[in-house]
Design a protein around this motif. Structure first.
Motif, PDB file in Angstrom:
ATOM      1  N   UNK A 144      -9.473   0.488  12.101  1.00 51.51           N
ATOM      2  CA  UNK A 144      -8.582   1.389  10.982  1.00 51.51           C
ATOM      3  C   UNK A 144      -7.284   1.235  11.535  1.00 51.51           C
ATOM      4  N   UNK A 145      -7.115   1.462  13.043  1.00 43.74           N
ATOM      5  CA  UNK A 145      -5.652   1.430  13.714  1.00 43.74           C
ATOM      6  C   UNK A 145      -5.344   0.274  13.424  1.00 43.74           C
TER       7      UNK A 145
ATOM      8  N   UNK B 154      -2.583   1.607  -2.362  1.00 46.68           N
ATOM      9  CA  UNK B 154      -2.442   2.680  -1.485  1.00 46.68           C
ATOM     10  C   UNK B 154      -3.885   3.315  -1.815  1.00 46.68           C
TER      11      UNK B 154
ATOM     12  N   UNK C 120      -7.098   7.402  -9.614  1.00 46.03           N
ATOM     13  CA  UNK C 120      -8.337   6.741  -8.465  1.00 46.03           C
ATOM     14  C   UNK C 120      -9.279   7.828  -8.699  1.00 46.03           C
ATOM     15  N   UNK C 121      -9.087   9.072  -9.008  1.00 44.83           N
ATOM     16  CA  UNK C 121     -10.218  10.080  -9.174  1.00 44.83           C
ATOM     17  C   UNK C 121     -11.175   9.509  -9.880  1.00 44.83           C
TER      18      UNK C 121
ATOM     19  N   UNK D 262     -12.960   6.326  -8.939  1.00 45.86           N
ATOM     20  CA  UNK D 262     -13.859   6.172  -7.889  1.00 45.86           C
ATOM     21  C   UNK D 262     -15.273   6.869  -8.303  1.00 45.86           C
TER      22      UNK D 262
ATOM     23  N   UNK E 196      -3.899  -0.519  10.240  1.00 48.67           N
ATOM     24  CA  UNK E 196      -2.615   0.146  10.000  1.00 48.67           C
ATOM     25  C   UNK E 196      -1.591  -0.561  10.539  1.00 48.67           C
TER      26      UNK E 196
ATOM     27  N   UNK F  72       0.835  -1.105  -0.015  1.00 47.31           N
ATOM     28  CA  UNK F  72       0.034   0.051   0.040  1.00 47.31           C
ATOM     29  C   UNK F  72       0.861   1.029   0.079  1.00 47.31           C
TER      30      UNK F  72
ATOM     31  N   UNK G  30      -6.434   4.046   1.104  1.00 44.53           N
ATOM     32  CA  UNK G  30      -6.900   5.334   1.853  1.00 44.53           C
ATOM     33  C   UNK G  30      -8.606   5.477   1.787  1.00 44.53           C
TER      34      UNK G  30
ATOM     35  N   UNK H 163     -10.028   3.026   4.338  1.00 44.26           N
ATOM     36  CA  UNK H 163      -9.875   3.414   5.695  1.00 44.26           C
ATOM     37  C   UNK H 163     -10.788   4.674   5.963  1.00 44.26           C
ATOM     38  N   UNK H 164     -10.847   5.609   4.904  1.00 43.82           N
ATOM     39  CA  UNK H 164     -11.875   6.597   5.216  1.00 43.82           C
ATOM     40  C   UNK H 164     -13.136   6.345   5.516  1.00 43.82           C
TER      41      UNK H 164
ATOM     42  N   UNK I  23     -13.480   4.704   8.918  1.00 47.51           N
ATOM     43  CA  UNK I  23     -13.443   5.747   9.986  1.00 47.51           C
ATOM     44  C   UNK I  23     -14.601   6.467   9.934  1.00 47.51           C
ATOM     45  N   UNK I  24     -15.386   6.792   8.848  1.00 49.18           N
ATOM     46  CA  UNK I  24     -16.565   7.669   8.735  1.00 49.18           C
ATOM     47  C   UNK I  24     -17.675   6.654   9.415  1.00 49.18           C
TER      48      UNK I  24
END
Lengths: 489, 472
Positions: free
Chosen positions: B405-406, B386, B458-459, B462, B409, B379, B390, B393-394, B397-398
């Motif tokens: 997520x921790x 990656x 990625x933009x 997504x 990591x 990653x 990313x 994980x977002x 978390x959301x």
């Protein structure tokens, strides 16, 4: 312009790799020429630098991952420009230094050019994700430098370096994600986040985000107690790798504070500033004391880095404790911290390259194996003396300018801590002079021949010249930093 | 044939193309001479490429139920189609050197097509009966492929694969039955309305039993035991196939079932998925630590990767980013994992990590590709995984899964260790004995830059993967 400056080295690196059978000679000159061009380009940037109203010059902004509000956003201001210059200069010095001593020249040059792009990228990124991309790649690049060209225990040290700093970078990423989720509208853009102040009124969550950011950056800086990866990495890395690691990569940590944490989380930072001050002071003293106990020259310099980076952390903490009315003191502390980054980069870079020379001639870093080298290698002794004096903060060198500003600026915010940290200066003076004495004065213990070569002098000399220039005529540097330092907290 | 039926058939044109190629290929292969069987492979590749083109060209805007709501054509399905079909093309390229002119070339091609089709159907199924059928279609061809070389390790792996698959297939059917009892239907649309009123304990048991089968296909803990044996025992291209393609369909199927059927119930299924995710990435990583065989190492790495993917599933109803993140991660994983397997396929005789010593000196580009791909699996930015991590994980978390997520990591950092155990010998000096097979080597060389390109792009990806999950 800025994109060209950032990516030119990595493009040259790719070309060097792609050209079949490029001879060592070609590679060497291409490497030096590219680094020199970078110095010229950054100098041109410095000359034409005139920031826009928002504080940034040479700004470029393109969409990258719009659905999460991340973009290719780069720019330079008074905080980043000095570090860009430092990066260009130090990489040129390493290119010149490494010219005749390196096996597998092509891969080595390509890695250093790659690292140069990465370092310039970190210091110009105005987007958290972009910052992270470069930040993380610096670890990968440096890992291969240490593992591929290091001394005997390099594999272990490189692995430890990778795992430790990679953990730091991922914790930092968690902090970035936290910032992203706190912001509204969601964004990774540093300028936008600084405008929003996303943590205001978020209480414990903001504290957690700050913790992640601080921990991630502290590992890179490094501060006590997360510095333990540093000594082995430095000792085992090749001289040029150590110089870049200490001179540039460590600055990524402190630059992250001043670029991201302080402007984006000002309130939370103020709330926890006493902790930061303590971490800074402990790093100053602990780094100095442990350095004093070292018998290995390189390991000793590595610990003085912990000490010197401690001043920067102290300044960032104290700047937040300064009363609102004393804007002057806060600005002084921040300016001093940025100056210290540049100064430490130049001086420690030079010291590590000098340590490389020492190892070349004597085959060891052990202080006890040397003595009376001043008679045998007068030029080497002279240049090392300059670097040692610069490192201990003698007036006339850049270190004095930086540390003086840090102490003056921090005094009103954290008087006791500053007074204690002053002890660190004393300790560093003692330990550096003692080490110098052991190596260069007294009776000779070994026969060592071969004073500084032309390429070594050309690599290390300018670094010291710049340190003296900043020490004697600091205005050209401070005039760039000060306006930017005003907007940090 | 009614017009609505023909419209539905048009909507599943990519699936039909793959199915037609499989049938036609089987017929053709039965009377083509052995040295002309490449025609079948060419036909299959052309059909898959055509299906891929259709899938991209007819990208759905929202969700449309097809065939009376048994199947759903939406962004999740479209994403799965593109990823699976792309993966099939890569697998064909990987296997080219190995199967060309082999005795059962046609069979290999047809079984691969059917396995891929099963994975796509898993992702699109909106009815538990179709889900069960897709499970079988995604499983049975792969059992045969696992033992394709007819050697002892392959047979052993296939047997293990089959036994576990049969057991958990029965579990899945049991789940279907219980859910039918509790909710009175097999269609997701109806179940979503009836299950919240159904008997809680029975529903929970049914859901767990259903998940067990899908987790087997995904290679997730606790149904992961087959992964290392099959990966090591089967031929490398088959290993690449079974660790990539079925996972994609299975994970999207879990996501769809959770996001549509379970969302209205008061079961704490996100926590269950989160615990499975945590166990999967951690156990996969721990087991990978001291493997000396590259294939076993990759096998455990694929298990841990599924753990990260499941983070997005846990966030399915709580974060808008969950579905795009899931599909992006799956795409990233598919290309990176297949790339890493391509290196293994190129060097089938180079089995242990130590055997890779000196690869950089002999084949610098292949070594560079391997380094990029393995760092990609870690990653490292700016590679595809990656971007996937990313966003995943977002999303997590959301959704309030900070602890997960921790843990992810920490696992990511730990995974650096074993990927480096492969990278280090590969870049060290030494005498390298192997000779890379050209086709598979080319796939590896192509996959490495693609992983970086996917990360940088990625933009737009997504944006394309963003869409509603519920059929309208």
């Amino acid at each position: 312009m800025l994109t060209l400056v950032i990516f030119l080295p990595v493009v040259v690196a790719a070309v060097l790799l792609a050209v079949p059978r490029a001879g060592d000679r070609t590679v060497r000159w291409a490497w030096i020429a590219t680094s020199a061009v970078e110095v010229a380009l950054v100098t041109a940037m410095w000359v034409t630098y005139s920031p826009a109203p928002d504080g940034y010059a040479f700004e470029q902004h393109h969409r990258w991952i719009p659905s999460v509000g991340a973009g290719y956003h780069v720019g330079a201001d008074g905080l980043s420009l000095p570090l860009l210059a430092l990066t260009a200069v130090l990489f040129l010095a390493c290119a010149v230094y490494s010219v005749r001593r390196t096996r597998r020249m092509r891969a080595f040059a390509a890695l250093f050019l790659f690292l140069e792009t990465v370092c310039l990228g970190v210091f110009t990124a105005l987007d958290l994700l972009l910052f992270f991309v470069f930040f993380d790649l610096s670890i990968v690049g440096m890992y291969f430098v240490i593992a591929g060209w290091g001394h005997r225990g390099a594999a272990r040290a490189a692995l430890m370096f990778f795992l430790y700093t990679f953990l730091g970078s991922l914790v930092l990423l968690l902090g970035f994600l936290g910032l992203y989720l706190l912001s509204s509208p969601h964004s990774f853009d540093i300028v936008e986040l600084a405008r929003q102040d996303p943590a205001a009124g978020r209480g414990a969550v903001a504290g957690l985000v700050l913790l992640a950011l601080v921990l991630g950056l502290a590992i890179k800086t490094p501060t006590v107690p997360v510095h333990t990866w540093l000594p082995p990495a430095h000792v085992e890395a090749p001289a040029a790798g150590s110089a870049i690691l200490a001179g540039i990569l460590l600055k990524m940590g402190t630059y992250g504070f001043v670029r991201i944490v302080l402007p984006v989380l000002p309130g939370t930072w103020r709330a926890y500033a006493p902790v930061i001050v303590v971490v800074g002071v402990v790093s100053v003293l602990y780094g100095a004391l442990v350095a004093m106990a070292q018998r290995d020259f390189k390991r000793m310099i590595a610990y003085t880095s912990v000490n010197h980076m401690g001043y920067i952390v102290l300044a960032f903490g104290a700047a937040a404790l300064v009363a609102a009315s004393e804007e002057q003191a806060r600005q002084l502390a921040i300016t001093g911290a940025v100056t210290q980054m540049v100064s430490h980069g130049l001086i420690t870079g030079a010291l590590f390259l000098l340590a490389g020379v020492l190892h070349d001639r004597g085959g060891t870093y052990d202080l006890g194996s040397y003595g009376g080298l001043a008679r045998q290698l007068p030029a080497f002794a002279g240049l090392t003396a300059l670097a040692v004096f610069a490192s201990l903060g003698l007036p006339g060198f850049s270190g004095f300018v930086a540390e003086f500003q840090i102490f003056t600026g921090s005094l009103s915010g954290a008087p006791v801590a500053t007074a204690v940290a002053l002890l660190g200066v004393l300790l560093t003076a003692v330990l550096l002079l003692r080490a110098y004495q052991r190596i260069f004065l007294g009776p000779s213990r070994t026969v060592v021949t071969g004073d500084l070569t032309v390429s070594e002098t050309l690599a290390i000399g300018p670094l010291m010249a710049l340190s003296v220039a900043i020490g004697l005529f600091p205005r050209f540097l401070l005039d760039v930093i000060e306006p930017a330092a005003r907007g940090v907290l | 044939m009614s017009t609505s039926m023909s419209r539905d058939l048009l909507r599943v044109l990519p699936e039909m193309l793959v199915a037609a190629a499989a049938v036609l290929g089987l017929l053709l292969g039965s009377f083509l001479p052995r040295h002309r069987q490449w025609v079948v492979r060419a036909l299959a590749a052309a059909a898959v490429a055509a299906a891929l083109a259709v899938a991209v060209a007819r990208w759905p805007a929202g969700g449309t139920p097809a065939f009376d709501g048994v199947y759903t054509v939406d962004v999740a399905l479209a994403g799965t189609r593109v990823i699976v079909l792309g993966a099939l093309l890569l697998v064909f390229a990987l296997a080219a050197g190995e199967v060309r002119g082999a005795a059962r070339e046609t069979e290999f091609v047809v079984l691969t097509l059917l396995g891929g089709l099963g994975a796509v159907l898993l992702a699109g199924a909106a009815d538990t009966m179709l889900l069960a059928a897709a499970y079988l279609l995604a499983s049975v061809p792969l059992y045969a492929l696992a033992a394709f070389a007819k050697d002892a390790p392959g047979t052993e792996g296939a047997l293990k694969y089959y036994l576990l698959g049969a057991l958990l297939g029965v579990t899945l059917l049991f789940g279907v039955m219980v859910l039918f009892g509790g909710g009175g239907a097999t269609a997701y649309r109806v179940l979503a309305e009836s299950l919240p009123r159904g008997p809680g304990a029975a529903v929970a048991v049914g859901v767990l039993a259903l998940f067990a089968g899908l987790l087997f296909k995904a290679g997730a803990v606790p149904a992961h035991f087959w992964v290392p044996d099959v990966t090591e025992g089967a031929r490398p291209p088959v290993g690449a196939l079974v660790t990539t393609v079925p996972k994609i369909g299975a994970v999207v199927a879990i996501h769809r079932f959770a996001g549509t059927v379970l969302a209205p119930t008061d079961l704490d299924w996100p926590l269950v998925v989160a615990i499975i995710a945590a166990a999967t990435m951690t156990l996969g990583n721990l087991a990978a630590f001291f493997q000396d065989s590259v294939r076993r190492l990759l096998a455990y790495s694929t298990i841990s990767q599924v753990g990260y993917v499941l983070l997005a599933v846990a966030a399915a109803t709580r974060s808008d980013l969950a579905l795009p993140a899931l599909l992006l991660y799956l795409a990233a994983y598919a290309v990176t994992n297949l790339g890493a397997f391509a290196v293994v396929c190129a060097l089938p005789e180079t089995r242990t990590l130590a055997d890779y010593t000196g690869l950089r000196r002999r084949y610098p580009w292949l070594a560079l590709a391997l380094v990029v791909l393995l760092l990609g699996l870690v990653g490292t930015p700016p590679t595809a995984v990656f971007a996937g991590k990313l966003t995943v994980f977002t999303a997590a978390l959301d959704a309030g899964f900070g602890w997960l997520v921790v843990l992810a990591v920490v696992n990511t950092v730990a995974s650096v260790f074993y990927y480096l155990r492969w990278i280090v010998p590969a870049v060290r000096s030494g005498d390298f004995a192997g000779r890379p097979a050209p086709q598979a080597g080319a796939v590896a060389l192509a996959a490495a830059p693609v992983t970086i390109a996917v990360g940088l792009l990625a933009g737009p990806l997504l944006a394309a993967f963003d869409g509603p999950l519920l059929p309208s």
